[in-house]
Scaffold this motif. Sequence first.
Motif, PDB file in Angstrom:
ATOM      1  N   LEU A  97       0.808  -1.214   0.000  1.00 16.38           N
ATOM      2  CA  LEU A  97       0.000   0.000   0.000  1.00 16.38           C
ATOM      3  C   LEU A  97       0.845   1.270   0.000  1.00 16.38           C
ATOM      4  N   GLU A  98       2.051   1.176   0.500  1.00 16.65           N
ATOM      5  CA  GLU A  98       2.923   2.353   0.507  1.00 16.65           C
ATOM      6  C   GLU A  98       3.462   2.685  -0.882  1.00 16.65           C
ATOM      7  N   ASN A  99       3.374   1.748  -1.799  1.00 19.08           N
ATOM      8  CA  ASN A  99       3.851   1.965  -3.164  1.00 19.08           C
ATOM      9  C   ASN A  99       2.678   2.443  -4.027  1.00 19.08           C
ATOM     10  N   PRO A 100       2.677   3.686  -4.469  1.00 15.27           N
ATOM     11  CA  PRO A 100       1.539   4.198  -5.259  1.00 15.27           C
ATOM     12  C   PRO A 100       1.415   3.526  -6.619  1.00 15.27           C
ATOM     13  N   ASN A 101       2.504   2.946  -7.100  1.00 13.74           N
ATOM     14  CA  ASN A 101       2.484   2.261  -8.393  1.00 13.74           C
ATOM     15  C   ASN A 101       3.177   0.904  -8.287  1.00 13.74           C
ATOM     16  N   PRO A 102       2.529  -0.069  -7.655  1.00 13.32           N
ATOM     17  CA  PRO A 102       3.149  -1.390  -7.506  1.00 13.32           C
ATOM     18  C   PRO A 102       3.403  -2.035  -8.862  1.00 13.32           C
ATOM     19  N   VAL A 103       4.461  -2.817  -8.954  1.00 14.13           N
ATOM     20  CA  VAL A 103       4.815  -3.438 -10.232  1.00 14.13           C
ATOM     21  C   VAL A 103       3.998  -4.697 -10.490  1.00 14.13           C
ATOM     22  N   LYS A 104       3.358  -5.233  -9.453  1.00 12.01           N
ATOM     23  CA  LYS A 104       2.526  -6.412  -9.615  1.00 12.01           C
ATOM     24  C   LYS A 104       1.494  -6.449  -8.488  1.00 12.01           C
ATOM     25  N   PRO A 105       0.467  -7.284  -8.616  1.00 12.64           N
ATOM     26  CA  PRO A 105      -0.494  -7.416  -7.527  1.00 12.64           C
ATOM     27  C   PRO A 105       0.159  -8.010  -6.284  1.00 12.64           C
ATOM     28  N   LEU A 106      -0.485  -7.838  -5.150  1.00 16.17           N
ATOM     29  CA  LEU A 106      -0.037  -8.491  -3.922  1.00 16.17           C
ATOM     30  C   LEU A 106      -0.588  -9.911  -3.925  1.00 16.17           C
ATOM     31  N   VAL A 107       0.301 -10.890  -3.806  1.00 17.91           N
ATOM     32  CA  VAL A 107      -0.089 -12.300  -3.795  1.00 17.91           C
ATOM     33  C   VAL A 107       0.423 -12.937  -2.510  1.00 17.91           C
ATOM     34  N   HIS A 186      -8.588 -28.551  -8.300  1.00 21.02           N
ATOM     35  CA  HIS A 186      -8.110 -29.461  -9.341  1.00 21.02           C
ATOM     36  C   HIS A 186      -6.748 -28.968  -9.855  1.00 21.02           C
ATOM     37  N   PRO A 187      -5.717 -29.838  -9.854  1.00 28.22           N
ATOM     38  CA  PRO A 187      -4.397 -29.424 -10.347  1.00 28.22           C
ATOM     39  C   PRO A 187      -4.483 -28.878 -11.770  1.00 28.22           C
ATOM     40  N   GLY A 188      -3.805 -27.769 -12.007  1.00 28.43           N
ATOM     41  CA  GLY A 188      -3.778 -27.151 -13.328  1.00 28.43           C
ATOM     42  C   GLY A 188      -4.776 -26.026 -13.509  1.00 28.43           C
ATOM     43  N   LEU A 189      -5.839 -26.021 -12.719  1.00 34.82           N
ATOM     44  CA  LEU A 189      -6.885 -25.005 -12.884  1.00 34.82           C
ATOM     45  C   LEU A 189      -6.375 -23.609 -12.541  1.00 34.82           C
ATOM     46  N   ILE A 190      -5.685 -23.479 -11.429  1.00 29.54           N
ATOM     47  CA  ILE A 190      -5.300 -22.156 -10.938  1.00 29.54           C
ATOM     48  C   ILE A 190      -4.286 -21.469 -11.843  1.00 29.54           C
ATOM     49  N   ASP A 191      -3.554 -22.248 -12.669  1.00 31.16           N
ATOM     50  CA  ASP A 191      -2.532 -21.641 -13.524  1.00 31.16           C
ATOM     51  C   ASP A 191      -3.111 -20.703 -14.568  1.00 31.16           C
ATOM     52  N   VAL A 192      -4.427 -20.771 -14.792  1.00 27.95           N
ATOM     53  CA  VAL A 192      -5.038 -19.880 -15.778  1.00 27.95           C
ATOM     54  C   VAL A 192      -4.959 -18.422 -15.339  1.00 27.95           C
ATOM     55  N   ILE A 193      -4.750 -18.170 -14.044  1.00 28.42           N
ATOM     56  CA  ILE A 193      -4.681 -16.782 -13.579  1.00 28.42           C
ATOM     57  C   ILE A 193      -3.249 -16.250 -13.533  1.00 28.42           C
ATOM     58  N   LYS A 264       2.935 -28.799  -9.354  1.00 22.92           N
ATOM     59  CA  LYS A 264       3.723 -28.429 -10.524  1.00 22.92           C
ATOM     60  C   LYS A 264       3.207 -27.141 -11.162  1.00 22.92           C
ATOM     61  N   SER A 265       2.758 -26.221 -10.333  1.00 22.00           N
ATOM     62  CA  SER A 265       2.150 -24.985 -10.831  1.00 22.00           C
ATOM     63  C   SER A 265       3.198 -23.971 -11.255  1.00 22.00           C
ATOM     64  N   GLY A 266       2.885 -23.262 -12.328  1.00 20.55           N
ATOM     65  CA  GLY A 266       3.749 -22.168 -12.768  1.00 20.55           C
ATOM     66  C   GLY A 266       3.778 -21.029 -11.776  1.00 20.55           C
ATOM     67  N   ILE A 267       2.743 -20.929 -10.937  1.00 18.09           N
ATOM     68  CA  ILE A 267       2.727 -19.891  -9.902  1.00 18.09           C
ATOM     69  C   ILE A 267       3.912 -20.076  -8.955  1.00 18.09           C
ATOM     70  N   ILE A 268       4.243 -21.341  -8.675  1.00 20.57           N
ATOM     71  CA  ILE A 268       5.402 -21.639  -7.824  1.00 20.57           C
ATOM     72  C   ILE A 268       6.684 -21.512  -8.626  1.00 20.57           C
ATOM     73  N   ASP A 274       4.230 -13.526  -3.357  1.00 23.31           N
ATOM     74  CA  ASP A 274       5.090 -12.545  -2.690  1.00 23.31           C
ATOM     75  C   ASP A 274       5.353 -12.907  -1.234  1.00 23.31           C
ATOM     76  N   PHE A 275       4.323 -13.422  -0.553  1.00 21.00           N
ATOM     77  CA  PHE A 275       4.457 -13.719   0.867  1.00 21.00           C
ATOM     78  C   PHE A 275       3.802 -15.054   1.202  1.00 21.00           C
ATOM     79  N   VAL A 276       4.627 -16.000   1.657  1.00 21.80           N
ATOM     80  CA  VAL A 276       4.120 -17.250   2.211  1.00 21.80           C
ATOM     81  C   VAL A 276       3.894 -17.013   3.699  1.00 21.80           C
ATOM     82  N   VAL A 277       2.692 -17.327   4.178  1.00 27.08           N
ATOM     83  CA  VAL A 277       2.331 -17.039   5.568  1.00 27.08           C
ATOM     84  C   VAL A 277       2.034 -18.350   6.296  1.00 27.08           C
TER      85      VAL A 277
END
Length: 340
Positions: A97-107, A186-193, A264-268, A274-277
């Motif tokens: 939130l402190e960055n007025p123009n973030p380079v990517k979404p917060l994930v 389902h494996p593979g579904l989330i990679d569409v985002i 085996k997700s491309g997200i990983i 950005d942050f594993v909690v």
Amino acid sequence: RLRAGHAGSCSVGGAGAAAAMAPAAAPSQVRFLLVLLAAAARPAAAWDLWALRCGFSADCECGFGPDLRGLEFDLATNLVGQPLVRQQVMKGVREFLENPNPVKPLVMSFHGSTGTGKTYVSSMLIRYLFQRGLQSPYVHHFSPIVHFPHAEQIEQYKESLKRWIQGNLTNCGRSAFLFDEMDKMHPGLIDVIIPFLGPSWVVYGTNYRKAIFIFISNAGGEQINNVTLALWRARKDREEISLQDLEPAISKAMFENPQSGFWKSGIINEHLIDFVVPFLPLKHHHVKQCVVSELVQQGLEVRPGVVQEVADSIPYFPEEEKLFSSTGCKTVASRISFFF
């Protein structure tokens, strides 16, 4: 429950097509697909100026009213036994939130066993970011059991999910998307985002860099418990446990489990989180704190004897030491009624 936001006000000319695409879908799933197709069917020429401004402008906040002091206080006061969660959530949100123009979404990705506070914290976070909290039309909640139940329809779900996110980010770049029970996706579904999570300026004509994505999963919970137990036996205090102690085990559990939505997700692979909690297992005295909070919330008298009995009635592991609650604080509320 999914909320359509402004996309829900679009024409439903695609209703027949949606019904034909999903004959086996549940009613809520059909409604989801209807709204998606309706939003996608709206011609570009009909987009209103407000939607275009919200898609590309940094000025449109769409009911976004962050209260970081309130969030920090609530986490410190009401979140039981999770020092790393407080640290990671506040660091991630504040930097974003402190960055007025973030380079990517917060994930952010929340991991831990049942009852450790993942859903509680995600709800709290949304409540302090959006003026209407979870009721905001700009907050979208996905459940694999409700919205993506049939493995044979995964390609249809991919297209629907992509259009849903694209349409809602066009309406408001300050949208939040919560994906619950990622271990059941389902494996593979989330990679569409994936295109929406990276550091690009626009995707599909939409500026999405101020969006927030939160994944919630039990994946890695067993590994977190094992590492926490090993560190306890090595006489390492709970407050001394670091993210570096836990992150390798969590990443392995996410990526290598064929039953997980992150398998085996491309997200990983592309390091888009950005942050594993990590949510640590809760000890007996943490459960007692949950009991006290629940009694207060229900307007009941806080009797020390009752607090002790409720906490004692919950199963603990490992068998010998009985250190950690097997269900966290999840069953506390339902157990209290047995003692009054």
